[in-house]
Design an enzyme around this catalytic site. Structure first.
Site, PDB file in Angstrom:
ATOM      1  CG  ASP A  26      -1.879   1.124   1.265  1.00 19.23           C
ATOM      2  OD1 ASP A  26      -2.524   1.385   0.225  1.00 19.23           O
ATOM      3  OD2 ASP A  26      -1.990   1.785   2.322  1.00 19.23           O
ATOM      4  CG  ASP A  28      -1.454   8.425   2.086  1.00 16.65           C
ATOM      5  OD1 ASP A  28      -0.846   8.639   3.142  1.00 16.65           O
ATOM      6  OD2 ASP A  28      -1.945   9.330   1.391  1.00 16.65           O
ATOM      7  CG  ASP A 225      -1.942   2.327   6.495  1.00 22.25           C
ATOM      8  OD1 ASP A 225      -2.188   1.951   5.325  1.00 22.25           O
ATOM      9  OD2 ASP A 225      -2.399   3.378   6.980  1.00 22.25           O
TER      10      ASP A 225
END
Length: 342
Positions: A26, A28, A225
């Site tokens: 991922d 961001d 995240d």
């Protein structure tokens, strides 16, 4: 990936960059935040790549093209080609192409990333519900997307045109805070039409399929995240995942995670790719990792011992997930997490 309900983080005697052939990262909250590289990301990814691990960047943001994303990463010091970037725009374009004739028109409610992905699949982007579209697709179009675009989508969907969405993330991080994401825009059209779109992005299977097709990964590791997109997407795809604590997920959310939100590994940041992972041992009488022992009491999680904070968190995960079984742990872990500074 381990079978059955995961009740503790996994251990690994080898660095994760050697145990898996491809990292599906991922962006961001993992690689960058607010456009700037997260601490240790650039160096960690360089070491992983030099050791033979392929790096692929997987994003639900359908606004930017792979070329644009690759350029941004390269500017940050992470050499990246467009072929290393997989977006939800590409996943939804493939999904549409499998259901409409070649060369069909598609009404686009979104940005350039969607248009480029549709053309790649031989489809023709159009701007109006009166352009005889065979499908409608919605993707994040940036903060300046005109309100009238939602009306165009609604007109077409009410006429029975099949409706697709790149993703349904309700929020998106920005430099000034949390802003409405594509999911919020999808809700506008859903309210106006009563219809439901076909969705391609994380955590749903079309995005995982697109990623595997484009990377050829045989032993992929999802790195993210967010529990509800990255980790759930790995669960749906039947592959392992590494949760890094540089983004939106905190310790309390991790301890309360139901089975489909439980990562195989937990680490502070992307340096976790370069190391093995400590094993959590024990059973209901106490779970041990490093110098810590975690237990599940009547109404809260208990933690004794000393050592690295992450080892304590891993032990707490084992106690919480075992106590919860196939549900979500409701035991209070606040005091134990505070002791770890998490």
């Amino acid at each position: 990936m381990s079978q059955g309900v995961r009740t503790r983080p996994e251990g690994s005697g080898r660095p994760l960059s050697e145990a898996y052939d491809t990292a599906l990262l991922d962006l961001d909250g993992v690689v960058y935040a607010g456009g700037s590289a997260i601490a240790h990301a650039v160096d960690s990814l360089a070491v992983a790549r030099s050791g033979g691990m392929r790096l692929a960047y997987v994003t639900n943001n359908a606004l930017r093209t792979p070329d644009t994303v690759a350029g941004h990463l390269t500017e940050l010091g992470i050499p990246t080609g467009a072929d290393d970037v997989i977006t939800s725009a590409q996943a939804v374009a493939r999904l549409i192409s499998e259901q409409v004739p070649a060369g069909a028109r598609v009404l686009v409610i979104g940005g350039e990333g969607l248009r480029v992905a549709l053309r790649e699949r031989g489809l023709v982007p159009v701007e109006s519900a009166d352009d005889d579209p065979a499908a409608v697709v919605q993707g994040y179009g940036g903060p300046d997307l005109p309100w009238g675009r939602f009306a165009e989508a609604s007109y077409a969907v009410r006429r029975g045109v099949p409706w697709f969405a790149s993703n349904t993330d309700l929020t998106i991080p920005s430099g000034r805070g949390i802003a409405p994401g594509n999911g919020a825009a999808v809700e506008v059209v859903r309210i106006a039409t009563g219809a439901e779109p076909q969705v391609a992005g994380k955590p749903l299977p079309p995005m995982h399929r697109e990623t595997i097709i484009r990377t050829g990964a045989e032993r992929p590791l999802v790195v993210g995240d967010r529990l509800d997109t990255d980790i759930e997407g790995a669960f749906n795809g039947g592959v392992d995942s590494l949760l890094v604590l540089t983004g939106v997920t905190d310790g309390a959310q991790l301890l309360a995670a139901p089975p489909h939100h439980r990562p195989a590994y937990v680490d502070a940041d992307l340096r976790g790719l370069l190391t093995g992972q400590p094993e959590v041992t024990g059973d209901g009488a106490g779970f041990r990792c490093g110098g810590w022992t975690a237990t599940a009491g009547a109404d809260r999680l208990e933690l004794t011992g000393d050592g690295e904070a992450l080892d304590g968190l891993r032990a707490l995960c084992a106690a919480a997930w075992t106590a919860a079984g196939e549900g979500s742990c409701a035991l209070d872990g606040g005091k134990a997490l505070a002791r770890l500074g998490l």
